[in-house]
Design a protein around this motif. Structure first.
Motif, PDB file in Angstrom:
ATOM      1  N   ALA A  63      22.474  12.973  45.024  1.00  0.00           N
ATOM      2  CA  ALA A  63      22.775  11.643  45.258  1.00  0.00           C
ATOM      3  C   ALA A  63      22.946  11.141  46.866  1.00  0.00           C
ATOM      4  CB  ALA A  63      23.890  11.056  44.489  1.00  0.00           C
ATOM      5  N   ALA A  64      23.574  11.794  47.493  1.00  0.00           N
ATOM      6  CA  ALA A  64      23.819  11.417  49.022  1.00  0.00           C
ATOM      7  C   ALA A  64      22.523  11.537  49.681  1.00  0.00           C
ATOM      8  CB  ALA A  64      24.997  12.354  49.634  1.00  0.00           C
ATOM      9  N   LEU A  65      21.643  12.482  49.389  1.00  0.00           N
ATOM     10  CA  LEU A  65      20.420  12.710  50.133  1.00  0.00           C
ATOM     11  C   LEU A  65      19.390  11.508  49.745  1.00  0.00           C
ATOM     12  CD1 LEU A  65      20.185  16.532  50.034  1.00  0.00           C
ATOM     13  CD2 LEU A  65      20.446  15.266  51.867  1.00  0.00           C
ATOM     14  N   ALA A  66      19.244  11.286  48.497  1.00  0.00           N
ATOM     15  CA  ALA A  66      18.471  10.115  47.872  1.00  0.00           C
ATOM     16  C   ALA A  66      18.790   8.767  48.130  1.00  0.00           C
ATOM     17  CB  ALA A  66      18.021  10.378  46.492  1.00  0.00           C
ATOM     18  N   ARG A  67      20.131   8.564  48.174  1.00  0.00           N
ATOM     19  CA  ARG A  67      20.513   7.048  48.268  1.00  0.00           C
ATOM     20  C   ARG A  67      19.887   6.172  49.167  1.00  0.00           C
ATOM     21  NH1 ARG A  67      26.977   4.869  48.075  1.00  0.00           N
ATOM     22  NH2 ARG A  67      26.563   2.850  48.836  1.00  0.00           N
ATOM     23  N   LEU A 125      18.371   6.404  35.691  1.00  0.00           N
ATOM     24  CA  LEU A 125      18.574   7.021  34.256  1.00  0.00           C
ATOM     25  C   LEU A 125      18.872   8.354  34.608  1.00  0.00           C
ATOM     26  CD1 LEU A 125      17.985   7.427  31.397  1.00  0.00           C
ATOM     27  CD2 LEU A 125      15.677   7.811  31.671  1.00  0.00           C
ATOM     28  N   SER A 126      19.880   8.822  34.364  1.00  0.00           N
ATOM     29  CA  SER A 126      20.596  10.271  34.455  1.00  0.00           C
ATOM     30  C   SER A 126      20.507  11.095  33.107  1.00  0.00           C
ATOM     31  CB  SER A 126      22.145  10.347  34.653  1.00  0.00           C
ATOM     32  OG  SER A 126      22.556  11.423  34.707  1.00  0.00           O
ATOM     33  N   VAL A 127      19.890  12.403  33.226  1.00  0.00           N
ATOM     34  CA  VAL A 127      19.989  13.176  31.944  1.00  0.00           C
ATOM     35  C   VAL A 127      20.939  14.332  32.254  1.00  0.00           C
ATOM     36  CG1 VAL A 127      17.599  12.694  31.377  1.00  0.00           C
ATOM     37  CG2 VAL A 127      17.880  14.492  32.748  1.00  0.00           C
ATOM     38  N   ALA A 128      21.917  14.274  33.210  1.00  0.00           N
ATOM     39  CA  ALA A 128      22.565  15.230  33.624  1.00  0.00           C
ATOM     40  C   ALA A 128      23.994  15.309  32.714  1.00  0.00           C
ATOM     41  CB  ALA A 128      23.038  15.148  35.100  1.00  0.00           C
ATOM     42  N   ALA A 129      24.404  16.416  32.134  1.00  0.00           N
ATOM     43  CA  ALA A 129      25.307  16.344  31.077  1.00  0.00           C
ATOM     44  C   ALA A 129      26.637  16.134  31.900  1.00  0.00           C
ATOM     45  CB  ALA A 129      25.591  17.967  30.569  1.00  0.00           C
ATOM     46  N   GLY A 130      27.617  15.434  31.379  1.00  0.00           N
ATOM     47  CA  GLY A 130      28.885  15.321  31.718  1.00  0.00           C
ATOM     48  C   GLY A 130      29.387  14.203  32.776  1.00  0.00           C
ATOM     49  N   ILE A 131      28.239  14.025  33.645  1.00  0.00           N
ATOM     50  CA  ILE A 131      28.461  13.295  34.749  1.00  0.00           C
ATOM     51  C   ILE A 131      28.746  11.770  34.582  1.00  0.00           C
ATOM     52  CG2 ILE A 131      27.740  12.464  37.182  1.00  0.00           C
ATOM     53  CD1 ILE A 131      28.791  15.361  37.066  1.00  0.00           C
ATOM     54  N   ARG A 132      29.676  11.137  34.560  1.00  0.00           N
ATOM     55  CA  ARG A 132      29.953   9.730  34.292  1.00  0.00           C
ATOM     56  C   ARG A 132      29.233   8.842  34.992  1.00  0.00           C
ATOM     57  NH1 ARG A 132      35.584  12.050  33.504  1.00  0.00           N
ATOM     58  NH2 ARG A 132      35.433  13.024  31.877  1.00  0.00           N
ATOM     59  N   SER A 133      29.068   7.617  34.430  1.00  0.00           N
ATOM     60  CA  SER A 133      28.239   6.370  34.950  1.00  0.00           C
ATOM     61  C   SER A 133      29.073   5.744  36.275  1.00  0.00           C
ATOM     62  CB  SER A 133      27.728   5.418  34.094  1.00  0.00           C
ATOM     63  OG  SER A 133      28.773   4.822  33.439  1.00  0.00           O
ATOM     64  N   ASP A 134      30.397   5.851  36.080  1.00  0.00           N
ATOM     65  CA  ASP A 134      31.254   5.342  37.047  1.00  0.00           C
ATOM     66  C   ASP A 134      30.826   6.164  38.467  1.00  0.00           C
ATOM     67  OD1 ASP A 134      32.574   3.520  35.965  1.00  0.00           O
ATOM     68  OD2 ASP A 134      34.331   4.654  35.354  1.00  0.00           O
ATOM     69  N   GLY A 167      29.285   5.168  42.021  1.00  0.00           N
ATOM     70  CA  GLY A 167      29.937   5.237  43.383  1.00  0.00           C
ATOM     71  C   GLY A 167      28.823   5.825  44.438  1.00  0.00           C
ATOM     72  N   TRP A 168      28.254   6.975  43.973  1.00  0.00           N
ATOM     73  CA  TRP A 168      27.562   7.856  44.647  1.00  0.00           C
ATOM     74  C   TRP A 168      26.321   6.990  45.261  1.00  0.00           C
ATOM     75  CZ3 TRP A 168      27.656  12.484  40.794  1.00  0.00           C
ATOM     76  CH2 TRP A 168      28.803  12.970  40.711  1.00  0.00           C
ATOM     77  N   LEU A 169      25.840   6.167  44.176  1.00  0.00           N
ATOM     78  CA  LEU A 169      24.596   5.410  44.457  1.00  0.00           C
ATOM     79  C   LEU A 169      24.555   4.201  45.035  1.00  0.00           C
ATOM     80  CD1 LEU A 169      22.159   6.837  41.621  1.00  0.00           C
ATOM     81  CD2 LEU A 169      22.190   7.508  44.084  1.00  0.00           C
ATOM     82  N   GLY A 170      25.674   3.416  44.712  1.00  0.00           N
ATOM     83  CA  GLY A 170      25.978   2.293  45.207  1.00  0.00           C
ATOM     84  C   GLY A 170      25.415   1.257  44.398  1.00  0.00           C
ATOM     85  N   ALA A 203      33.733  16.954  28.341  1.00  0.00           N
ATOM     86  CA  ALA A 203      34.523  15.959  29.350  1.00  0.00           C
ATOM     87  C   ALA A 203      34.886  16.751  30.508  1.00  0.00           C
ATOM     88  CB  ALA A 203      35.688  15.677  28.355  1.00  0.00           C
ATOM     89  N   GLU A 204      35.100  18.000  30.467  1.00  0.00           N
ATOM     90  CA  GLU A 204      35.728  18.813  31.843  1.00  0.00           C
ATOM     91  C   GLU A 204      34.700  18.609  32.794  1.00  0.00           C
ATOM     92  OE1 GLU A 204      38.434  21.997  28.896  1.00  0.00           O
ATOM     93  OE2 GLU A 204      36.483  22.701  30.168  1.00  0.00           O
ATOM     94  N   LEU A 205      33.215  18.771  32.334  1.00  0.00           N
ATOM     95  CA  LEU A 205      32.228  18.743  33.683  1.00  0.00           C
ATOM     96  C   LEU A 205      32.253  17.324  34.441  1.00  0.00           C
ATOM     97  CD1 LEU A 205      29.074  19.975  31.526  1.00  0.00           C
ATOM     98  CD2 LEU A 205      30.129  21.208  33.460  1.00  0.00           C
ATOM     99  N   GLY A 206      32.745  16.213  33.596  1.00  0.00           N
ATOM    100  CA  GLY A 206      32.791  14.981  34.174  1.00  0.00           C
ATOM    101  C   GLY A 206      33.941  14.836  35.033  1.00  0.00           C
ATOM    102  N   ASP A 207      35.020  15.586  34.588  1.00  0.00           N
ATOM    103  CA  ASP A 207      36.111  15.728  35.738  1.00  0.00           C
ATOM    104  C   ASP A 207      35.949  16.725  36.831  1.00  0.00           C
ATOM    105  OD1 ASP A 207      37.914  14.175  34.026  1.00  0.00           O
ATOM    106  OD2 ASP A 207      38.441  15.888  32.860  1.00  0.00           O
ATOM    107  N   GLU A 208      35.211  17.871  36.363  1.00  0.00           N
ATOM    108  CA  GLU A 208      34.916  18.700  37.692  1.00  0.00           C
ATOM    109  C   GLU A 208      33.879  18.575  38.813  1.00  0.00           C
ATOM    110  OE1 GLU A 208      33.930  22.538  35.944  1.00  0.00           O
ATOM    111  OE2 GLU A 208      35.658  22.600  34.696  1.00  0.00           O
ATOM    112  N   PHE A 209      32.829  17.707  38.212  1.00  0.00           N
ATOM    113  CA  PHE A 209      31.892  17.451  39.115  1.00  0.00           C
ATOM    114  C   PHE A 209      31.446  16.131  39.500  1.00  0.00           C
ATOM    115  CE2 PHE A 209      30.412  21.267  36.883  1.00  0.00           C
ATOM    116  CZ  PHE A 209      30.687  22.205  38.005  1.00  0.00           C
ATOM    117  N   GLY A 210      32.413  15.176  38.840  1.00  0.00           N
ATOM    118  CA  GLY A 210      32.247  13.504  39.103  1.00  0.00           C
ATOM    119  C   GLY A 210      33.282  12.970  40.088  1.00  0.00           C
ATOM    120  N   ARG A 211      34.123  13.958  40.789  1.00  0.00           N
ATOM    121  CA  ARG A 211      34.800  13.238  41.637  1.00  0.00           C
ATOM    122  C   ARG A 211      34.062  12.908  43.197  1.00  0.00           C
ATOM    123  NH1 ARG A 211      37.859  17.642  39.740  1.00  0.00           N
ATOM    124  NH2 ARG A 211      37.220  18.850  41.203  1.00  0.00           N
TER     125      ARG A 211
END
Length: 273
Positions: free
Chosen positions: A82-86, A95-104, A108-111, A265-273
């Motif tokens: 996201a940082a590279l593409a933003r 449209l996200s098809v990535a498991a676990g990563i929440r839209s919040d 935040g990553w894409l603005g 749910a853990e995936l969102g916590d681990e990789f969504g920060r």
């Protein structure tokens, strides 16, 4: 399908991206209307061979022409991608098809708030996928319809009202094909142990799953009623179901799905920060 005037970008060019791209191309979208960012050369070559789509190794200005950006990346790489593409995708619907990563996290990553999250599954590769969708409030009705046209090329879909429900979807249908394959393995093994050639055992097992699923789809009755109808007391099916019940198989299987739910749910916590 997508409007032929639209350009669609994919960040990630693996199996799920390929399933969607294949559906779009089969339904008339020109490969030239598709932008793909895929760092691995082998995956880029496969996209070119399969669908005539030219993929780039990293994000660039060409992404800015895409009205829809599909995020088909692994959860652990989403933030960096996201940082590279933003800088190139500010005006797009995402449209996200990535498991676990929440839209919040994605917002935040894409603005941007124009985000739809989805949970597809691998039968999308053969046009038999089952996908759940969740849209943030900023996504309008016409944008939801655009997403539907894209996802419909891979199979069925439904919308959920609460984003948290996508974790349950991940456990049930997202991971679900693996459960089916697991039981197919067991049925094939049992067939071979009982004297059938492996190819015949596998064909019988797969045909049974396909037929039973179609019967369940065509029926208004719940699975337990359908099961009871083919379980005559004292018969062969009764012997098998009784054995599984005595071993607590249903409870163990339900427990396994809860484990998948927790991990989503853990995936969102681990990789969504």
């Amino acid at each position: 399908m997508a409007d032929p005037q639209d350009r669609i970008a994919f960040i990630g060019g693996g199996n799920m991206a390929s399933a969607i791209i294949g559906g779009l191309v089969r339904q008339g979208l020109a490969p030239a209307q598709i932008e793909v960012v895929e760092p691995f050369e082998a995956a880029r070559a496969k996209l070119a061979a399969d669908w005539g789509v030219a993929a780039q190794p990293e994000p660039g200005p060409a992404l800015a022409s895409a009205g829809l950006v599909v995020w088909a990346v692994k959860p652990q790489t989403f933030k960096d991608a996201a940082a590279l593409a933003r800088p190139h995708v500010a005006g797009a619907l995402h449209l996200s098809v990535a498991a676990g990563i929440r839209s919040d996290s994605i917002a935040g990553w894409l603005g941007t708030q124009r985000i739809v999250r989805s949970m597809p599954n691998t039968p999308a590769l053969v046009g038999k996928g089952m996908t759940a969708l969740f849209a943030r409030p900023a996504v309008g009705a016409s944008e939801k319809a655009q997403v539907e046209r894209v996802i419909a090329t891979t199979g069925e879909f439904l919308w959920v009202d609460e984003e948290a429900h996508l974790d349950a979807v991940t456990a049930l249908s997202g991971s679900g094909p693996a459960y089916v394959f697991f039981f197919l393995e067991a049925m094939r093994q049992a067939g071979v142990e009982m004297g059938l050639p492996p190819a015949q055992a596998q064909r019988l097992a797969i045909g049974t799953f396909v037929g039973a699923s179609e019967l369940a789809r065509a029926s208004d009755e719940p699975p337990e009623v359908l099961r009871e109808r083919v379980t005559s007391k004292g018969g062969t099916t009764y012997a098998a179901i009784t054995s599984m019940e005595q071993d607590g198989l249903k409870a163990l299987f339900v427990k396994a799905l809860h484990a998948a739910h927790r991990r989503a749910a853990e995936l969102g916590d681990e990789f969504g920060r």
